[in-house]
Design an enzyme around this catalytic site. Structure first.
Site, PDB file in Angstrom:
ATOM      1  N   LYS A   1       0.854  -1.203   0.000  1.00  0.00           N
ATOM      2  CA  LYS A   1       0.000   0.000   0.000  1.00  0.00           C
ATOM      3  C   LYS A   1       0.883   1.245   0.000  1.00  0.00           C
ATOM      4  O   LYS A   1       1.846   1.323   0.780  1.00  0.00           O
ATOM      5  CB  LYS A   1      -0.896  -0.028   1.241  1.00  0.00           C
TER       6      LYS A   1
ATOM      7  N   SER B   1      -9.866   1.906   2.466  1.00  0.00           N
ATOM      8  CA  SER B   1      -8.983   2.635   1.587  1.00  0.00           C
ATOM      9  C   SER B   1      -7.989   1.755   0.828  1.00  0.00           C
ATOM     10  O   SER B   1      -7.449   2.175  -0.174  1.00  0.00           O
ATOM     11  CB  SER B   1      -8.199   3.670   2.392  1.00  0.00           C
TER      12      SER B   1
ATOM     13  N   SER C   1      -9.901  -0.397   6.653  1.00  0.00           N
ATOM     14  CA  SER C   1      -9.277  -0.327   5.329  1.00  0.00           C
ATOM     15  C   SER C   1      -8.551  -1.579   4.863  1.00  0.00           C
ATOM     16  O   SER C   1      -8.196  -1.675   3.690  1.00  0.00           O
ATOM     17  CB  SER C   1      -8.315   0.852   5.273  1.00  0.00           C
TER      18      SER C   1
HETATM   19  N1  GLN Z   1     -13.276   4.102   5.708  1.00  0.00           N
HETATM   20  C1  GLN Z   1     -12.752   4.530   6.945  1.00  0.00           C
HETATM   21  C2  GLN Z   1     -12.442   5.993   6.900  1.00  0.00           C
HETATM   22  O1  GLN Z   1     -12.651   6.583   5.905  1.00  0.00           O
HETATM   23  C3  GLN Z   1     -11.546   3.730   7.305  1.00  0.00           C
HETATM   24  C4  GLN Z   1     -10.296   4.181   6.653  1.00  0.00           C
HETATM   25  C5  GLN Z   1      -9.102   3.361   7.062  1.00  0.00           C
HETATM   26  O2  GLN Z   1      -9.229   2.325   7.712  1.00  0.00           O
HETATM   27  N2  GLN Z   1      -7.933   3.877   6.748  1.00  0.00           N
HETATM   28  O3  GLN Z   1     -12.000   6.566   7.846  1.00  0.00           O
END
Ligand code: GLN
EC number: 6.3.5.7
Length: 493
Positions: A88, A163, A187
């Protein structure tokens, strides 16, 4: 569009642990394996958009080093030596750009490697490239990337989740056998659920965050992703453990995770108590998802587990608590991107003050979702509102941790849906942040409580034909339970 999902034959179809064995036995070289995945990326990524950067030369050089070691008869650096990985693009690397999918960091090169990256290199794992994500890991669909859209290999019209959609799409399409994600609110687990792959968020403090661009520091964790449970366990063992460069890293030995997965693979769950949380059966859940989760619990019972209903009433308040805490921490963490120290600088024409240059750089460098969160987070932390929002959210956080604690007095693990729905269409929720945030309902409680969780494929929903993930949750520093129960579930399907 099935040609974009995991192929049924050839090197790219094989699990990482099998590839590693073949590399050690001399049946395959790491160069051949790495090249096969690079070829798959070259064939498919124009359409999928999983990678922001591919480092073919660097990956092949790392593969050659493993092959030389095998040829010299030296013991392998790790159980996954020679198997390439998708990283990532939130972890800094010296030999590739690190962007966090933000214009703010376009072209940025880190002078050092993240601890996890260092460990991967020491384990003989070639890094194929850096995968796409929502800008600074904020989002649930990877649509917030400043660079490109990533498509779900199961249906190119749909999102791969977020994400970490890039890593998940890479795994589901056979572009990589293992990957690294980060999980602040889901994410890792949410994209795994939407793409039919396995993703694990370790216990908070279990894996170093040094060199991981901070999203919300009290929630962020790095974790392993793969196409099967054993591969995630092997990768977790490599990246886990104490790091003096991360103040939140806990000094306890990494558990025997691969052994737990191997034990689980027998499929026997007798004596194991699995909690079913009342609050995870919500009216808004897609019927096709509920069907798969019901089937999962029925399977657990057949495998000898005892199912126990547990009540976690404060989970109903998780959404507000998570987003207030997440945004507050974001507003503080992202203050460092000021156009002075790193990344983009605009408006610096000699006629403007430092403040004006900072405002201009931040205005040009951040995308709309990041700006929304910085503004809301700054508001929640401001004088007069701090008690009403931030402190209140911290109280809810404590209640959620207490709910988990009470539940784990009765059960060994908790299971349920990872996500209330299957993958949605690209563009469907971009203009509706609340609908997007709602997607994280079931993954958020763990992050607030610091607990480990896994999403493991639970089949496809009959109403959409798309993958559904089963979430398994364990008490803090009992990550091995995820692997035991996850592997048992996988074996019993
Ligand atoms: N979708 C969640 C957010 O937007 C989680 C994001 C993540 O885990 N980095 O905060």
């Amino acid at each position: 569009m099935t040609e974009y999902t995991l192929p049924s034959e050839g090197i790219v179809s094989l699990p990482a642990h099998v590839l590693a064995q073949k590399i050690q036995s001399g049946e395959l070289t790491s160069r051949e394996v790495t090249q096969a995945f690079l070829d798959r990326i070259a064939e498919t990524d124009n359409e999928l958009g999983a990678f922001l950067h591919v480092g073919a030369e660097e990956a092949l050089a790392a593969a050659d080093a493993v092959d030389a070691q095998v040829a010299a008869g030296k013991p392998p650096a790790s159980k996954l030596a020679g198997v390439p990985l998708a990283l990532k693009d939130l972890l800094v690397t010296t030999d590739a750009p690190t962007t966090a999918a933000s214009k703010m960091l376009e072209g940025y090169r880190s002078p050092y490697d993240a601890t996890v990256v260092r460990k991967l290199r020491e384990a003989g794992i070639p890094i194929l490239g850096k995968t796409n994500l929502d800008e600074f890991a904020m989002g649930s669909s990877t649509e917030n990337s400043a660079y490109q859209v990533t498509r779900n290999p199961h249906d190119l019209e749909r999102v791969p989740g977020g994400s970490g959609g890039g890593t998940a799409a890479a795994l589901a399409s056979g572009q990589a056998p293992i990957g690294i994600g980060t999980d602040t609110g889901g994410s890792i687990r949410q994209p795994a659920s939407l793409t039919g792959t396995v993703g694990v968020k370790p216990t908070y403090g279990g894996v170093s965050r040094y060199g991981v661009i901070a999203c919300a520091s009290s929630l962020d964790q790095v974790g392993p992703c793969a196409n099967n449970v054993l591969d995630t366990a092997l990768l977790h063992e490599i990246i886990g453990g104490h790091d003096e460069f991360d103040a939140t890293s806990v000094d306890t030995p990494v558990q025997e995770l691969a052994a737990a997965a191997e034990q689980g693979a027998s499929g026997d769950l007798s004596g194991v108590k699995i909690g079913r949380v009342k609050q995870f059966s919500r009216p808004g859940t897609q019927p096709g998802v509920t069907e798969r989760i019901d089937a999962a619990f029925a399977q657990f019972e057949r495998q000898g587990a005892e199912i126990v209903e547990v009540d976690c009433p404060s989970f109903d308040d998780v959404m507000g608590a998570y987003y207030i805490i997440q945004m507050s921490e974001v507003s503080s963490n992202l203050a460092r991107f000021d156009g002075m120290r790193y990344g983009l600088r605009t408006g610096d024409d000699g006629k403007h003050s430092a403040e004006e240059v900072m405002a201009s750089s931040r205005g040009d460098g951040f995308g709309p979702e990041v700006k929304r969160r910085i503004i809301l987070g700054t508001y929640a932390l401001s004088v007069g509102y701090y008690d009403a929002y931030y402190l209140q959210a911290q109280r809810v956080r404590t209640l959620i941790a207490q709910d988990f604690r009470r539940a784990f007095e009765k059960v060994d693990v908790i299971a349920g849906p990872a996500v209330p729905q299957t993958a949605f269409k690209i563009g469907e929720k971009v203009d509706d942040p609340l609908a997007m945030y709602n997607f994280d309902l079931f993954t958020l409680p763990l992050n607030l409580a610091g607990l480990p969780g896994m999403s493991v494929p639970a089949g496809t929903a009959s109403d959409t034909g798309l993958p559904v993930g089963l979430q398994i949750i364990a008490p803090a520093f009992e990550d091995e339970r995820l692997y035991r129960v996850g592997a048992a579930f996988e074996a019993g399907r």
